[in-house]
Each structure stands twice: as structure tokens, then as C-alpha cells.
Write a protein that holds these residues in place. Structure first.
Motif, PDB file in Angstrom:
ATOM      1  N   ILE A   1      22.303  15.652 -20.148  1.00 51.84           N
ATOM      2  CA  ILE A   1      22.593  14.826 -18.696  1.00 51.84           C
ATOM      3  C   ILE A   1      23.734  14.293 -18.735  1.00 51.84           C
ATOM      4  O   ILE A   1      24.639  14.118 -17.653  1.00 51.84           O
ATOM      5  CB  ILE A   1      21.391  14.264 -18.312  1.00 51.84           C
ATOM      6  CG1 ILE A   1      20.006  15.244 -17.990  1.00 51.84           C
ATOM      7  CG2 ILE A   1      21.628  13.428 -16.909  1.00 51.84           C
ATOM      8  CD1 ILE A   1      18.979  14.462 -17.832  1.00 51.84           C
ATOM      9  N   ASP A   2      24.129  13.434 -19.833  1.00 47.77           N
ATOM     10  CA  ASP A   2      25.468  12.531 -19.905  1.00 47.77           C
ATOM     11  C   ASP A   2      26.422  13.327 -19.608  1.00 47.77           C
ATOM     12  O   ASP A   2      27.589  12.833 -19.284  1.00 47.77           O
ATOM     13  CB  ASP A   2      25.491  11.901 -21.260  1.00 47.77           C
ATOM     14  CG  ASP A   2      24.361  10.816 -21.231  1.00 47.77           C
ATOM     15  OD1 ASP A   2      23.919  10.243 -20.282  1.00 47.77           O
ATOM     16  OD2 ASP A   2      24.223  10.253 -22.542  1.00 47.77           O
ATOM     17  N   GLY A   3      26.353  14.563 -20.048  1.00 48.75           N
ATOM     18  CA  GLY A   3      27.334  15.417 -19.750  1.00 48.75           C
ATOM     19  C   GLY A   3      27.933  16.079 -18.308  1.00 48.75           C
ATOM     20  O   GLY A   3      28.959  16.548 -18.093  1.00 48.75           O
ATOM     21  N   PHE A   4      26.969  15.522 -17.444  1.00 48.45           N
ATOM     22  CA  PHE A   4      27.317  15.865 -16.089  1.00 48.45           C
ATOM     23  C   PHE A   4      26.793  14.735 -15.275  1.00 48.45           C
ATOM     24  O   PHE A   4      26.572  14.869 -13.895  1.00 48.45           O
ATOM     25  CB  PHE A   4      26.786  17.327 -15.546  1.00 48.45           C
ATOM     26  CG  PHE A   4      25.336  17.533 -15.816  1.00 48.45           C
ATOM     27  CD1 PHE A   4      24.473  17.255 -14.732  1.00 48.45           C
ATOM     28  CD2 PHE A   4      24.951  18.188 -17.219  1.00 48.45           C
ATOM     29  CE1 PHE A   4      22.967  17.564 -14.980  1.00 48.45           C
ATOM     30  CE2 PHE A   4      23.494  18.241 -17.084  1.00 48.45           C
ATOM     31  CZ  PHE A   4      22.480  17.662 -16.224  1.00 48.45           C
ATOM     32  N   ARG A   5      26.674  13.736 -15.766  1.00 46.53           N
ATOM     33  CA  ARG A   5      26.009  12.477 -15.023  1.00 46.53           C
ATOM     34  C   ARG A   5      26.968  12.033 -13.754  1.00 46.53           C
ATOM     35  O   ARG A   5      26.171  11.616 -12.853  1.00 46.53           O
ATOM     36  CB  ARG A   5      25.709  11.353 -16.164  1.00 46.53           C
ATOM     37  CG  ARG A   5      24.789  10.398 -15.499  1.00 46.53           C
ATOM     38  CD  ARG A   5      24.650   9.263 -16.319  1.00 46.53           C
ATOM     39  NE  ARG A   5      23.859   9.708 -17.650  1.00 46.53           N
ATOM     40  CZ  ARG A   5      22.460   9.767 -17.597  1.00 46.53           C
ATOM     41  NH1 ARG A   5      21.757   9.406 -16.678  1.00 46.53           N
ATOM     42  NH2 ARG A   5      21.742  10.201 -18.900  1.00 46.53           N
ATOM     43  N   ASP A   6      28.135  12.399 -13.863  1.00 42.31           N
ATOM     44  CA  ASP A   6      28.989  11.644 -12.781  1.00 42.31           C
ATOM     45  C   ASP A   6      29.355  13.055 -11.757  1.00 42.31           C
ATOM     46  O   ASP A   6      30.340  12.735 -11.086  1.00 42.31           O
ATOM     47  CB  ASP A   6      30.070  11.148 -13.283  1.00 42.31           C
ATOM     48  CG  ASP A   6      29.919   9.788 -14.180  1.00 42.31           C
ATOM     49  OD1 ASP A   6      28.515   9.217 -13.564  1.00 42.31           O
ATOM     50  OD2 ASP A   6      30.472   9.462 -15.061  1.00 42.31           O
ATOM     51  N   ALA A   7      28.850  14.122 -11.939  1.00 42.82           N
ATOM     52  CA  ALA A   7      29.320  15.450 -11.238  1.00 42.82           C
ATOM     53  C   ALA A   7      28.749  15.304  -9.889  1.00 42.82           C
ATOM     54  O   ALA A   7      27.521  14.671  -9.567  1.00 42.82           O
ATOM     55  CB  ALA A   7      28.727  16.703 -12.155  1.00 42.82           C
ATOM     56  N   GLU A   8      29.409  16.016  -8.951  1.00 40.91           N
ATOM     57  CA  GLU A   8      28.801  15.989  -7.555  1.00 40.91           C
ATOM     58  C   GLU A   8      28.238  17.365  -7.418  1.00 40.91           C
ATOM     59  O   GLU A   8      27.274  17.509  -6.680  1.00 40.91           O
ATOM     60  CB  GLU A   8      29.903  15.923  -6.661  1.00 40.91           C
ATOM     61  CG  GLU A   8      30.652  14.748  -6.427  1.00 40.91           C
ATOM     62  CD  GLU A   8      31.811  14.868  -5.509  1.00 40.91           C
ATOM     63  OE1 GLU A   8      32.092  15.660  -4.875  1.00 40.91           O
ATOM     64  OE2 GLU A   8      32.481  13.729  -5.361  1.00 40.91           O
ATOM     65  N   GLU A   9      28.145  18.033  -8.259  1.00 43.81           N
ATOM     66  CA  GLU A   9      27.429  19.528  -8.457  1.00 43.81           C
ATOM     67  C   GLU A   9      27.645  20.265  -9.828  1.00 43.81           C
ATOM     68  O   GLU A   9      28.677  19.869 -10.416  1.00 43.81           O
ATOM     69  CB  GLU A   9      28.277  20.402  -7.344  1.00 43.81           C
ATOM     70  CG  GLU A   9      27.502  21.929  -7.231  1.00 43.81           C
ATOM     71  CD  GLU A   9      28.008  22.636  -6.121  1.00 43.81           C
ATOM     72  OE1 GLU A   9      28.446  22.116  -4.984  1.00 43.81           O
ATOM     73  OE2 GLU A   9      28.088  24.004  -6.200  1.00 43.81           O
TER      74      GLU A   9
END
Length: 421
Positions: free
Chosen positions: A116-124
């Protein structure tokens, strides 16, 4: 006059696009059907599939040709009697109770958090590619105490083994890749097994190398076959179940909101996903003698394809079976991960999935951590993606629009927090 529809071709593109309408035709008009494409007898009603999983006359001898070549040795699903009881007793403790809770739950939580840390700041993001398909394989590698740098290597092996098992059309290239994978996995594991026998650690592979029951230990080939089985069975169920849960909940926003507000509903969402869209759609059995089922008699020695996806939507067993409903009364979460389950996604009886509680732990951790990290999730175009697959089935892609917790004001975070540090 009412026209009876033709029996569906389960190897056709039309079937893969929509197996559930085909299952309705089979349940209603062809509850026992000899399928020319697979050379097997299809059974689709809940009562018949339940019998095939529970009654000893239905053997798993078919796994001698179906599983053993790709796993490189005999595995639990092939065994019966004392052999099965002893081998199951050797491996089962690692997948339940205190061993699972104290030794492996931290491994599960860490792997979920890292992905999850790999896309924690992603919008999509694509939940399948970035999380669901990676998570269970990474967990298995770490449980075994193997090199974490080999996560990608094991994921490729996992995909090859699953493709071999799902190869109903017998594509020779898929078969060759699966057999080559079996050899590569064994060559990788044999020297590690020797090291663990000489100096065992606190990992699952060391346990497999050293545990003894009634004078029986697992030999090297037994261990490599079990690891291969664990990758395919353990990985595929959790992979597609995680994707399926979010697909189903996102398509039913009211139920997603209920789960987000009350995390004790996560097991119910998993149980209903196993019924409504089971990751494994079919399992084979081989009767030792002629057996009478709905619609006729199955000859001894034939292959019976138990259509799990059809049985789990049998209108004779469930009210409104085509509806996804986490509050369903006939699929209790309390028993859904045991041999007393109301669905048949994990099998039933003596061959009930030994890793069911591991899958439950992984799914609960994965769902909760994703809900904690993203308090607002939605489908970008509002439409749930299509599923794919015949033997195993699930969405191959699940794009989700996200609102990370970091963008919310203080006090707006939702859901249960884990004590992970």
C-alpha cells in the motif's frame, strides 16, 4: 411450446464472458451433462456438488494427472486415508490458531502495508496489479523464510502453475511452461531445504523440514510439491478474492459503506464473495463406482467437473442467489471458513482447504488496511470491470479512484487501525 436451450460450451468465449447464465441453463436442463470439450461430466446443482466433495465414493484420483505433473510430486488433494490424515497433520498447525496469529500475522500485516505504501499517495490505482496479485505470493515467500528479493520470481512461477491448472483446452505451450516451472522451483528449493534441515529456523520451510508425526516426515520432493501447491492454491484464492471483494463492494456502495462503518462485516463480505464470485469456479473428482446424481448416473472412473460457481448460485439452496448480499442468512460468516461452510468455494469434507484461515487472515488484513489508507474509493466510470477466466475467475484489472488519508483533515480518518509497529 417452450424451447429448451442448447447445452453451453464451457470452452467457448461466450461462456467465459458470462458463465453464470450458462450455469442457470445447466442447473435447470442439464444437471448432469457429459461435456465433449473436456471429456468430463459437469454437475451444477448445490446438492450434487456437495455430495461430490463429501462422499468417499468421489475420489481425488484425477489429481494424479491433473496436479502431480506441475507440482512435481504427490500433494494433499491427491491423498486419502491415513496418508492424507498424517500429511495434513504435518502442515495444518501453521495455518491456524496461535501459530498463524503470533508467527505469521505480523508477516501478513507488514506485506500489506509495504504494498500500500507504493501507491498511498496515488489518486487512482489498479488494485489487482498493485496489490491483490502480489500480496499473497509475497506473504508465502516470507512465511517460508525465503529471499524477499525473489518475490517477482515467485510471482512468475505462481502465474505459470495456475495457467497449467486452468489449461482446460490443453494448450501445449502452457503445459510446457508449467512443467518447466516445476523443475525450476525444485532446483531453487532443494539446496535451501538441505540448509534448513541442517540448521532450522523459525520459518514455515523449517517446520516442513523437521516436523514428524507417527514416524513420518516430509521428504524433499514432498516439500517442493507442497510449496508449489501453496503458491497456486493459496495465492489464487486470496488474489482473486481480494479483487472480487472490492469489485463487489464498489458495485454496491451501500454495502461498502456498511463494511467501512463496521469492520466486523469484513468476514461476511469475504464469505459472500466466495459464494457470489468464487475465485476457483470448478474442481474435479473421480468416482470409484457408478453414482446416481440429479439427471442420471456417473460411471465409475470418469472425471466429474464440480461447477462451484453454479452450485453457489443454486436457487434451490439460496434466496435471490444472483444478488450480492453481505447480510445473507444462508451463508454465515461464522462457519464460512470451516468444513461446515454454507458455500462450496473451499470444498467440503476431508479435503476442505487447509489454508482457509490463512486466506481469511490475509483478506481481513488487506481489506482493513486498504480501507484505512483510502477512506473514499470509487470506480472511475461507475461500472464494475468484467471478470475473466473459466477454471479460476476474477477481474484482471480493477482501477479505483482513491482519496488517501493524508489529504483529509484531522479526525476524518475512517476504520480500524492496526498496531503494526
Amino acid at each position: 411450446m417452450t424451447t429448451i436451450p442448447q447445452p453451453p460450451d464451457i470452452l467457448s468465449p461466450e461462456f467465459e464472458a458470462d458463465p453464470y447464465s450458462a450455469y442457470r441453463v445447466l442447473r435447470e436442463h442439464y444437471p448432469l451433462f457429459h461435456d465433449p470439450g473436456t471429456g468430463s461430466y459437469l454437475i451444477s446443482r448445490y446438492e450434487d456438488v456437495q455430495r461430490a466433495f463429501r462422499e468417499p465414493v468421489f475420489t481425488s484420483d484425477n489429481y494424479d494427472w491433473q496436479l502431480e505433473p506441475v507440482h512435481g510430486g504427490r500433494t494433499l488433494p491427491q491423498m486419502s486415508g491415513r496418508e492424507h490424515a498424517v500429511r495434513r497433520a504435518l502442515v495444518a498447525p501453521a495455518f491456524r490458531g496461535r501459530e498463524l496469529r503470533e508467527k505469521f500475522l505480523p508477516v501478513i500485516e507488514r506485506n500489506a502495508r509495504e504494498l500500500i505504501d507504493g501507491f498511498r499517495d496515488a489518486e487512482e490505482t489498479d488494485i489487482v496489479a498493485r496489490f491483490a496479485t502480489r500480496f499473497p505470493i509475497n506473504v508465502i515467500v516470507d512465511m517460508l523464510g525465503l529471499d524477499r528479493a525473489d518475490h517477482d520470481r515467485f510471482h512468475a512461477w505462481y502465474e505459470a502453475v495456475v495457467a497449467f491448472l486452468a489449461n482446460l483446452a490443453q494448450d501445449p505451450a502452457v503445459t510446457a511452461t508449467g512443467l518447466r516451472t516445476s523443475e525450476e522451483l525444485a532446483a531453487y528449493l532443494f539446496p535451501v531445504i538441505q540448509e534448513r534441515r541442517a540448521a532450522p529456523g523459525d520459518d514455515l520451510l523449517s517446520t516442513l523440514c523437521t516436523t514428524e508425526i507417527d514416524g513420518t516426515r516430509m521428504n524433499d520432493r514432498d516439500i517442493t510439491a507442497f510449496v508449489s501447491l501453496l503458491l497456486s492454491a493459496g495465492g489464487e484464492t486470496t488474489d482473486k478474492a481480494l479483487a472480487g471483494i472490492f469489485r463487489n463492494l464498489l458495485a454496491h456502495p451501500d454495502q461498502l459503506a456498511a463494511v467501512r462503518a463496521d469492520r466486523s462485516l469484513v468476514p461476511a463480505a469475504f464469505a459472500e464473495t466466495l459464494r457470489y464470485s468464487p475465485p476457483v469456479q470448478m474442481i474435479m473428482r473421480q468416482p470409484a463406482e457408478d453414482v446416481a446424481l440429479s439427471g442420471g448416473t456417473v460411471p465409475a472412473g470418469s472425471t466429474v467437473t464440480c461447477l462451484i460457481g453454479a452450485a453457489n448460485r443454486d436457487e434451490r439452496r439460496y434466496d435471490h442467489p444472483e444478488n450480492f448480499d453481505i447480510f445473507r442468512k444462508e451463508n454465515a460468516a461464522a462457519s464460512a471458513f470451516s468444513a461446515a461452510a454454507d458455500h462450496v468455494a473451499f470444498g467440503l469434507g476431508r479435503h476442505f482447504c487447509v489454508g482457509a484461515l490463512l486466506a481469511k487472515a490475509e483478506v481481513e488484513v488487506g481489506v482493513n488496511q486498504l480501507l484505512d489508507a483510502f477512506p473514499d474509493m470509487s470506480l472511475p466510470d461507475g461500472a464494475a470491470p468484467a471478470e475473466a477466466g473459466v477454471f479460476t475467475r476474477g477481474p484482471t484489472r480493477l482501477s479505483v479512484r482513491l482519496t488517501p488519508t493524508g489529504r483529509l483533515g484531522r479526525g476524518q480518518e475512517g476504520g480500524r487501525k492496526y498496531e503494526q509497529e
